[in-house]
Design a protein around this motif. Structure first.
Motif, PDB file in Angstrom:
ATOM      1  N   UNK A 154      -0.327 -15.775  27.273  1.00  0.00           N
ATOM      2  CA  UNK A 154      -0.512 -17.058  27.948  1.00  0.00           C
ATOM      3  C   UNK A 154       0.755 -17.545  28.648  1.00  0.00           C
ATOM      4  N   UNK A 155       1.913 -17.248  28.085  1.00  0.00           N
ATOM      5  CA  UNK A 155       3.161 -17.781  28.640  1.00  0.00           C
ATOM      6  C   UNK A 155       3.856 -16.845  29.613  1.00  0.00           C
ATOM      7  N   UNK A 156       3.672 -15.560  29.439  1.00  0.00           N
ATOM      8  CA  UNK A 156       4.329 -14.552  30.279  1.00  0.00           C
ATOM      9  C   UNK A 156       3.372 -14.197  31.401  1.00  0.00           C
ATOM     10  N   UNK A 157       3.707 -14.586  32.619  1.00  0.00           N
ATOM     11  CA  UNK A 157       2.765 -14.497  33.718  1.00  0.00           C
ATOM     12  C   UNK A 157       2.224 -13.082  33.947  1.00  0.00           C
ATOM     13  N   UNK A 158       3.087 -12.078  33.863  1.00  0.00           N
ATOM     14  CA  UNK A 158       2.651 -10.707  34.127  1.00  0.00           C
ATOM     15  C   UNK A 158       1.632 -10.229  33.099  1.00  0.00           C
ATOM     16  N   UNK A 159       1.629 -10.852  31.918  1.00  0.00           N
ATOM     17  CA  UNK A 159       0.651 -10.498  30.881  1.00  0.00           C
ATOM     18  C   UNK A 159      -0.720 -11.078  31.178  1.00  0.00           C
ATOM     19  N   UNK A 160      -0.874 -11.759  32.315  1.00  0.00           N
ATOM     20  CA  UNK A 160      -2.203 -12.220  32.728  1.00  0.00           C
ATOM     21  C   UNK A 160      -3.182 -11.064  32.784  1.00  0.00           C
ATOM     22  N   UNK A 161      -2.704  -9.856  33.032  1.00  0.00           N
ATOM     23  CA  UNK A 161      -3.602  -8.704  33.079  1.00  0.00           C
ATOM     24  C   UNK A 161      -4.410  -8.599  31.791  1.00  0.00           C
ATOM     25  N   UNK A 162      -3.783  -8.910  30.650  1.00  0.00           N
ATOM     26  CA  UNK A 162      -4.498  -8.868  29.369  1.00  0.00           C
ATOM     27  C   UNK A 162      -5.539  -9.980  29.291  1.00  0.00           C
ATOM     28  N   UNK A 163      -5.163 -11.189  29.710  1.00  0.00           N
ATOM     29  CA  UNK A 163      -6.090 -12.324  29.674  1.00  0.00           C
ATOM     30  C   UNK A 163      -7.301 -12.083  30.567  1.00  0.00           C
TER      31      UNK A 163
END
Length: 202
Positions: A154-163
């Motif tokens: 949720x906080x690390x923008x590049x991890x949006x891929x997981x969301x």
């Protein structure tokens, strides 16, 4: 005319939605100022491809639009499209990126609730909007929404891929268990256009 059970089920869902929104607001309300770190720099801050919505068609064909790091080329068109939309809204101000992440997580949370309530709870006679299964389903949804393990995504923008992949993945699974195979296939393809891990769905 809606039955009393349907009304109660609808009210319960509305209360749960309110609890999830409140919980996410408390847990992540101070996150909107968190900027770009690590891969955020390569894929968002320094990426010229996301600076114009006119580039969206190229996201589906050009693996070099994902990031400025040439060794990390990949085709993730829906992911990059969301970054381009965020850039169109707020440039490199991080608030819209975080708002999008929270919205995606909220929608996924409510799908988790419906999945457990209507399809995964045992016994079957307790399922449904007004059945007893709504209580453990609500607990599962709240745990999913507020589990600290989700903090990075949720906080690390590049991890949006997981969301975003999880959103399409869960939606596809929900369509599968409801027998809507065409919609499930479309949602599965969309998940694949975010992250390759969606190959595990079948």
């Amino acid at each position: 005319m809606r039955s009393l059970a349907d009304v109660r089920g609808g009210r319960f869902t509305a209360v749960l939605l309110g609890l999830v929104v409140a919980g996410l607001a408390v847990a992540y309300g101070n996150s909107f100022g968190i900027g770009f770190y690590f891969d955020d720099g390569y894929g968002i801050r320094d990426n010229p491809a996301i600076r114009s919505l006119a580039n969206i068609p190229s996201f589906f064909t050009d693996p070099f639009t994902l990031t400025v790091v040439r060794e990390n080329v990949d085709i993730r068109p829906l992911l990059v499209t969301t970054f381009a939309l965020n850039h169109a809204v707020s440039g490199l101000e991080p608030w819209s990126y975080h708002a999008f992440n929270l919205l995606v997580h909220l929608l996924t949370t409510m799908m988790v609730f419906v999945l457990v309530r209507d399809h995964l709870w045992w016994p079957v006679v307790q399922r449904g909007p007004s059945g007893p299964a709504r209580f453990p389903a609500a607990a599962a949804a709240l745990l999913f929404a507020l589990a600290p393990v989700n903090n990075q995504a949720l906080n690390y923008m590049w991890a949006r891929s997981a969301l975003l992949c999880t959103f399409f993945y869960v939606a596809a699974f929900l369509m599968l268990v409801r027998g809507r195979h065409g919609r499930a296939a479309l949602l599965h393809v969309m998940a694949l256009m975010v992250k390759a891990i969606a190959l595990t769905l079948p």
